[in-house]
Write a protein that holds these residues in place. Structure first.
Motif, PDB file in Angstrom:
ATOM      1  N   UNK A 311       0.827  -1.213   0.000  1.00 47.10           N
ATOM      2  CA  UNK A 311       0.000   0.000   0.000  1.00 47.10           C
ATOM      3  C   UNK A 311       0.865   1.269   0.000  1.00 47.10           C
ATOM      4  N   UNK A 312       2.115   1.156   0.490  1.00 43.35           N
ATOM      5  CA  UNK A 312       2.987   2.341   0.525  1.00 43.35           C
ATOM      6  C   UNK A 312       3.418   2.777  -0.875  1.00 43.35           C
ATOM      7  N   UNK A 313       3.465   1.819  -1.817  1.00 46.03           N
ATOM      8  CA  UNK A 313       3.887   2.204  -3.178  1.00 46.03           C
ATOM      9  C   UNK A 313       2.679   2.324  -4.107  1.00 46.03           C
ATOM     10  N   UNK A 314       1.492   1.986  -3.609  1.00 49.73           N
ATOM     11  CA  UNK A 314       0.300   1.971  -4.475  1.00 49.73           C
ATOM     12  C   UNK A 314      -0.257   3.377  -4.699  1.00 49.73           C
ATOM     13  N   UNK A 315      -0.753   3.602  -5.921  1.00 48.85           N
ATOM     14  CA  UNK A 315      -1.474   4.847  -6.203  1.00 48.85           C
ATOM     15  C   UNK A 315      -2.931   4.700  -5.789  1.00 48.85           C
ATOM     16  N   UNK A 316      -3.420   3.458  -5.828  1.00 52.61           N
ATOM     17  CA  UNK A 316      -4.797   3.186  -5.413  1.00 52.61           C
ATOM     18  C   UNK A 316      -4.781   1.906  -4.575  1.00 52.61           C
ATOM     19  N   UNK A 317      -5.194   2.023  -3.314  1.00 54.13           N
ATOM     20  CA  UNK A 317      -5.205   0.857  -2.427  1.00 54.13           C
ATOM     21  C   UNK A 317      -6.634   0.390  -2.199  1.00 54.13           C
ATOM     22  N   UNK A 318      -6.853  -0.892  -2.390  1.00 49.96           N
ATOM     23  CA  UNK A 318      -8.153  -1.461  -2.039  1.00 49.96           C
ATOM     24  C   UNK A 318      -7.891  -2.420  -0.887  1.00 49.96           C
ATOM     25  N   UNK A 319      -8.388  -2.064   0.300  1.00 45.07           N
ATOM     26  CA  UNK A 319      -8.203  -2.931   1.464  1.00 45.07           C
ATOM     27  C   UNK A 319      -9.431  -3.834   1.521  1.00 45.07           C
ATOM     28  N   UNK A 320      -9.224  -5.095   1.167  1.00 45.62           N
ATOM     29  CA  UNK A 320     -10.363  -6.011   1.131  1.00 45.62           C
ATOM     30  C   UNK A 320      -9.930  -7.393   0.696  1.00 45.62           C
ATOM     31  N   UNK A 321     -10.897  -8.299   0.710  1.00 39.97           N
ATOM     32  CA  UNK A 321     -10.650  -9.699   0.350  1.00 39.97           C
ATOM     33  C   UNK A 321     -10.654  -9.828  -1.183  1.00 39.97           C
ATOM     34  N   UNK A 322      -9.561 -10.330  -1.727  1.00 33.25           N
ATOM     35  CA  UNK A 322      -9.457 -10.447  -3.197  1.00 33.25           C
ATOM     36  C   UNK A 322     -10.613 -11.276  -3.747  1.00 33.25           C
ATOM     37  N   UNK A 323     -11.018 -12.277  -3.001  1.00 33.22           N
ATOM     38  CA  UNK A 323     -12.038 -13.193  -3.529  1.00 33.22           C
ATOM     39  C   UNK A 323     -13.430 -12.550  -3.536  1.00 33.22           C
ATOM     40  N   UNK A 324     -13.527 -11.372  -2.938  1.00 33.63           N
ATOM     41  CA  UNK A 324     -14.765 -10.591  -3.079  1.00 33.63           C
ATOM     42  C   UNK A 324     -14.546  -9.471  -4.105  1.00 33.63           C
ATOM     43  N   UNK A 325     -13.354  -8.817  -4.028  1.00 35.05           N
ATOM     44  CA  UNK A 325     -13.105  -7.643  -4.877  1.00 35.05           C
ATOM     45  C   UNK A 325     -12.997  -8.037  -6.356  1.00 35.05           C
ATOM     46  N   UNK A 326     -12.204  -9.077  -6.662  1.00 30.91           N
ATOM     47  CA  UNK A 326     -11.952  -9.384  -8.082  1.00 30.91           C
ATOM     48  C   UNK A 326     -13.211  -9.897  -8.795  1.00 30.91           C
ATOM     49  N   UNK A 327     -13.974 -10.833  -8.216  1.00 26.76           N
ATOM     50  CA  UNK A 327     -15.208 -11.233  -8.918  1.00 26.76           C
ATOM     51  C   UNK A 327     -16.152 -10.040  -9.169  1.00 26.76           C
ATOM     52  N   UNK A 328     -16.186  -9.096  -8.238  1.00 22.87           N
ATOM     53  CA  UNK A 328     -17.035  -7.904  -8.404  1.00 22.87           C
ATOM     54  C   UNK A 328     -16.520  -7.065  -9.583  1.00 22.87           C
ATOM     55  N   UNK A 329     -15.170  -6.916  -9.620  1.00 23.94           N
ATOM     56  CA  UNK A 329     -14.543  -6.160 -10.720  1.00 23.94           C
ATOM     57  C   UNK A 329     -14.878  -6.794 -12.067  1.00 23.94           C
ATOM     58  N   UNK A 330     -14.740  -8.139 -12.114  1.00 25.62           N
ATOM     59  CA  UNK A 330     -15.003  -8.872 -13.361  1.00 25.62           C
ATOM     60  C   UNK A 330     -16.459  -8.639 -13.792  1.00 25.62           C
ATOM     61  N   UNK A 331     -17.346  -8.720 -12.802  1.00 25.19           N
ATOM     62  CA  UNK A 331     -18.775  -8.519 -13.092  1.00 25.19           C
ATOM     63  C   UNK A 331     -19.009  -7.121 -13.680  1.00 25.19           C
ATOM     64  N   UNK A 332     -18.372  -6.109 -13.040  1.00 27.06           N
ATOM     65  CA  UNK A 332     -18.570  -4.727 -13.509  1.00 27.06           C
ATOM     66  C   UNK A 332     -18.009  -4.532 -14.921  1.00 27.06           C
ATOM     67  N   UNK A 333     -16.851  -5.152 -15.184  1.00 32.44           N
ATOM     68  CA  UNK A 333     -16.250  -5.000 -16.522  1.00 32.44           C
ATOM     69  C   UNK A 333     -17.162  -5.637 -17.567  1.00 32.44           C
ATOM     70  N   UNK A 334     -17.712  -6.813 -17.220  1.00 35.37           N
ATOM     71  CA  UNK A 334     -18.580  -7.520 -18.179  1.00 35.37           C
ATOM     72  C   UNK A 334     -19.859  -6.737 -18.452  1.00 35.37           C
ATOM     73  N   UNK A 335     -20.297  -5.956 -17.462  1.00 33.56           N
ATOM     74  CA  UNK A 335     -21.521  -5.165 -17.636  1.00 33.56           C
ATOM     75  C   UNK A 335     -21.308  -3.941 -18.520  1.00 33.56           C
ATOM     76  N   UNK A 336     -20.029  -3.548 -18.690  1.00 31.35           N
ATOM     77  CA  UNK A 336     -19.734  -2.365 -19.509  1.00 31.35           C
ATOM     78  C   UNK A 336     -20.168  -2.613 -20.945  1.00 31.35           C
TER      79      UNK A 336
END
Ligand SMILES: Cc1cc2nc3c(=O)[nH]c(=O)nc-3n(C[C@H](O)[C@H](O)[C@H](O)COP(=O)(O)OP(=O)(O)OC[C@H]3O[C@@H](n4cnc5c(N)ncnc54)[C@H](O)[C@@H]3O)c2cc1C
Length: 339
Positions: A311-336
């Protein structure tokens, strides 16, 4: 600083590695870096090119930003042979007296550079991840991981010339040479190598089939670490990567666990990458990992531990469980809507 007879700063020389596939990308990266140094401390950029069948590639080097391409064309240089190449590159260096001499830290460059340094009685900083130039002292600032990768050391060579370094492929961007629009000339050089200089003979070459991960030139990299928990976790990353046109990277912990092959490893003992976007998923951000991706333009970290160093080198930090964040991201991208 070493000067030539006219008082100009002595050149920056780059050893050219090429194959039937063309000029090695790291050579172009080094020309870019040399161009950047020459813009601060004006001097020629010279390419040392021992070759035979690939000699036509010299014009590409001139277009890429080398002011002089010194071509040593000889059937003895058709296939890499340590002794012949070391003699030729040393002879080129003795004739041009460069202030700086750079090699890609490829298997060939790592074999050749120390032998050339020994013949020229100078030092060598191996496996650099960054270079800069101190214009006041005329010193090349050569940065590389040290002490097992726990610190980044910047090394200088004040007493001997040329200042020599091998530089990791992918550690530097390609932009500068295009910006300064230099176009050079081609010269031929007789390296005076005879077959008696040949210490070994190549009888056969068997190429290993390696699927390149393409990390060095990737625009977007999605990378997974121990937090991906296993091969199944990487399947989710693969889906995300294919949706956004990204290459797949990994931490050493993930590679060592056998979840993904070593070609995908980013970091000190893997590949260097500097994409526009680097997405670090379940990666803690150890210095050995950062040394391979710290130059990325925009870093997104997804990690459930808010104190993870990534997180110290990140421009954007997402503090959360990958197994919740990534499937949500995939869903949002597919909806585009597709454009
Ligand atoms: C000489 C040397 C060379 C090395 N070279 C390299 C190299 O080239 N590349 C490299 O990567 N490492 C290298 N290492 C190893 C390095 O020191 C680290 O051990 C390694 O990078 C750790 O990998 P990691 O971040 O995946 O694992 P960890 O450090 O274990 O981190 C896993 C992270 O995942 C997070 N996480 C876990 N579960 C979840 C979840 N469900 N959701 C969100 N986040 C989660 C955790 O909070 C943790 O931060 C080298 C070490 C040495 C000594």
């Amino acid at each position: 600083m070493r000067k030539d007879v006219c008082g100009a700063a002595a050149p920056i020389a780059i050893f050219v590695e090429a194959s039937s596939c063309g000029i090695s990308r790291v050579v172009l990266e080094l020309i870019s870096k040399a161009t950047e140094i020459a813009s601060k401390s004006p001097r020629e950029i010279v390419a040392f090119f021992p070759c035979f069948r690939n000699a036509d590639l010299a014009s590409e080097l001139a277009e890429a930003g080398a002011d002089r391409v010194i071509v040593a064309k000889d059937p003895l240089f058709d296939t890499y042979e340590t002794g012949c190449y070391a003699s030729a590159v040393s002879a080129m260096a003795r004739s041009t007296l460069p202030d700086i001499l750079l090699f890609g830290a490829t298997p060939l460059g790592r074999d050749l550079a120390p032998r050339v340094a020994n013949r020229l009685v100078t030092g060598l900083t191996a496996d650099c991840t960054a270079l800069d130039f101190d214009t006041e002292e005329g010193l090349l600032l050569q940065t590389r991981p040290a002490f097992g990768g726990n610190v980044m050391a910047t090394i200088v060579c004040p007493k001997h010339r040329p200042q020599m370094a091998t530089v990791r492929p992918g550690a530097m961007p390609l932009s500068a040479a295009k910006k300064y629009k230099r176009v050079g000339k081609i010269e031929f050089f007789d390296a005076k190598i005879s077959p008696v200089n040949v210490m070994s003979r190549i009888l056969d070459i068997t190429r290993k089939d390696v699927v390149e991960a393409g990390l060095e030139s990737a625009k977007i990299v999605v990378s997974g670490g121990r937090g991906m928990k296993g091969v199944e976790g990487f399947e989710i990353l693969k889906e995300l990567a294919s949706l956004i046109g990204a290459r797949l990277g990994a931490s050493r912990a993930a590679v060592d666990s056998g979840w993904i092959s070593h070609e995908h490893q980013v970091g000190q003992t893997g590949h260097s990458t500097h994409p526009d976007i680097y997405v670090a998923c379940g990666i803690s951000g150890a210095i050995q990992h950062i040394s391979g991706m710290g130059g990325s333009k925009f870093i997104i970290a997804i990690n459930k531990d808010r104190n993870a160093p990534i997180h110290d080198v990140a421009d954007l930090s997402i503090v959360g469980d990958i197994f919740k964040v990534i499937p949500k991201l995939i869903e949002m991208i597919k909806e585009q809507p597709k454009s």
